[in-house]
Design an enzyme around this catalytic site. Structure first.
Site, PDB file in Angstrom:
ATOM      1  N   VAL A  99      11.702  15.792 -25.505  1.00  0.00           N
ATOM      2  CA  VAL A  99      11.385  15.251 -26.819  1.00  0.00           C
ATOM      3  C   VAL A  99       9.971  14.712 -26.756  1.00  0.00           C
ATOM      4  O   VAL A  99       9.462  14.385 -25.691  1.00  0.00           O
ATOM      5  CB  VAL A  99      12.376  14.144 -27.270  1.00  0.00           C
ATOM      6  CG1 VAL A  99      13.747  14.722 -27.536  1.00  0.00           C
ATOM      7  CG2 VAL A  99      12.450  13.017 -26.271  1.00  0.00           C
ATOM      8  N   SER A 100       9.323  14.611 -27.911  1.00  0.00           N
ATOM      9  CA  SER A 100       7.920  14.214 -27.947  1.00  0.00           C
ATOM     10  C   SER A 100       7.711  12.708 -27.844  1.00  0.00           C
ATOM     11  O   SER A 100       6.717  12.256 -27.290  1.00  0.00           O
ATOM     12  CB  SER A 100       7.265  14.724 -29.230  1.00  0.00           C
ATOM     13  OG  SER A 100       7.315  16.127 -29.261  1.00  0.00           O
ATOM     14  N   THR A 101       8.631  11.924 -28.390  1.00  0.00           N
ATOM     15  CA  THR A 101       8.462  10.473 -28.369  1.00  0.00           C
ATOM     16  C   THR A 101       9.755   9.797 -27.951  1.00  0.00           C
ATOM     17  O   THR A 101      10.844  10.371 -28.056  1.00  0.00           O
ATOM     18  CB  THR A 101       8.073   9.925 -29.762  1.00  0.00           C
ATOM     19  OG1 THR A 101       9.161  10.140 -30.660  1.00  0.00           O
ATOM     20  CG2 THR A 101       6.812  10.588 -30.295  1.00  0.00           C
ATOM     21  N   GLN A 110      12.716   9.652 -30.365  1.00  0.00           N
ATOM     22  CA  GLN A 110      13.611  10.791 -30.516  1.00  0.00           C
ATOM     23  C   GLN A 110      14.679  10.741 -29.418  1.00  0.00           C
ATOM     24  O   GLN A 110      14.490  10.115 -28.391  1.00  0.00           O
ATOM     25  CB  GLN A 110      12.826  12.100 -30.430  1.00  0.00           C
ATOM     26  CG  GLN A 110      11.819  12.259 -31.542  1.00  0.00           C
ATOM     27  CD  GLN A 110      10.935  13.474 -31.324  1.00  0.00           C
ATOM     28  OE1 GLN A 110      10.584  13.800 -30.208  1.00  0.00           O
ATOM     29  NE2 GLN A 110      10.568  14.132 -32.420  1.00  0.00           N
ATOM     30  N   ALA A 165       7.741  13.523 -23.558  1.00  0.00           N
ATOM     31  CA  ALA A 165       6.297  13.752 -23.536  1.00  0.00           C
ATOM     32  C   ALA A 165       5.939  14.721 -24.642  1.00  0.00           C
ATOM     33  O   ALA A 165       6.685  15.648 -24.927  1.00  0.00           O
ATOM     34  CB  ALA A 165       5.865  14.338 -22.193  1.00  0.00           C
TER      35      ALA A 165
END
Length: 186
Positions: free
Chosen positions: A8-10, A13, A35
């Site tokens: 996941v990006s953040t 999430q 990341a």
């Protein structure tokens, strides 16, 4: 062995949805990262790739989890394929062990290589055209010719690099490079 990779990006999430899907697919071990896809460092993916052995299957919920860009994703796929590691992407139902999956992978890799070659050719053509018009690439110099002469004179008079840089409003590395180039030219 079935391995899973989730990203996941953040931190806001949740990895849970992806890990649940990977567990449902029978993954015995799941690696993960929180990341941005734009970040080069994804230790979870690196660990999964290092851990995987010939005959293993790496499963991802979405193909874009494997790379920052299309070319990066394809490079990862190619590396895994060469090591005998299957990849399954649940979002596009890709399985590199099936004839259809290998066909899709081959076509995608060929298109990506063609795109890269086309971009390189266009870039070369653009640079050559600009050069023919007298344009030179790169950043504009931080100091004009008069300022460079002033800096070199100040250095020759014994003024410290940091003081010359402060006087001209540039970094001391700019002055250091100028001094080094002047020494090479002598």
């Amino acid at each position: 062995m079935k391995l899973g990779y989730a990203r996941v990006s953040t931190a806001d999430q949740s990895l849970q949805t992806q890990t649940d899907a990977l567990k449902a697919a029978g993954c015995e071990r799941i690696f993960s990262d929180v990341a941005s896809g734009a970040k080069a460092k994804r230790p979870g993916l690196d660990d999964a790739i290092t851990y995987a052995r010939e005959g293993d299957v790496l499963i991802v919920t979405r193909l874009d989890r494997l790379g920052r860009t299309v070319l990066d994703t394809l490079a990862t796929l190619r590396d895994l394929d060469e090591r005998g590691i299957r990849v399954k992407a649940q979002d596009i139902d890709l399985d590199t062990a099936t004839p259809a999956g290998r066909l899709v992978l081959t076509v995608i890799l060929a298109l990506a290589e063609w795109e890269r070659d086309t971009i390189l050719a266009r870039t070369r053509e653009g640079l050559d055209a600009a050069k023919a018009r007298g344009r030179v690439g790169g950043r504009k110099p931080a100091l004009n010719a008069q300022q460079q002469d002033t800096a070199l004179s100040a250095l020759a008079a014994g003024m410290p690099i940091a003081e010359v840089a402060r006087l001209l409003g540039v970094s001391r590395w700019t002055i250091t490079r100028l001094r080094d180039r002047a020494r090479e030219d002598q």
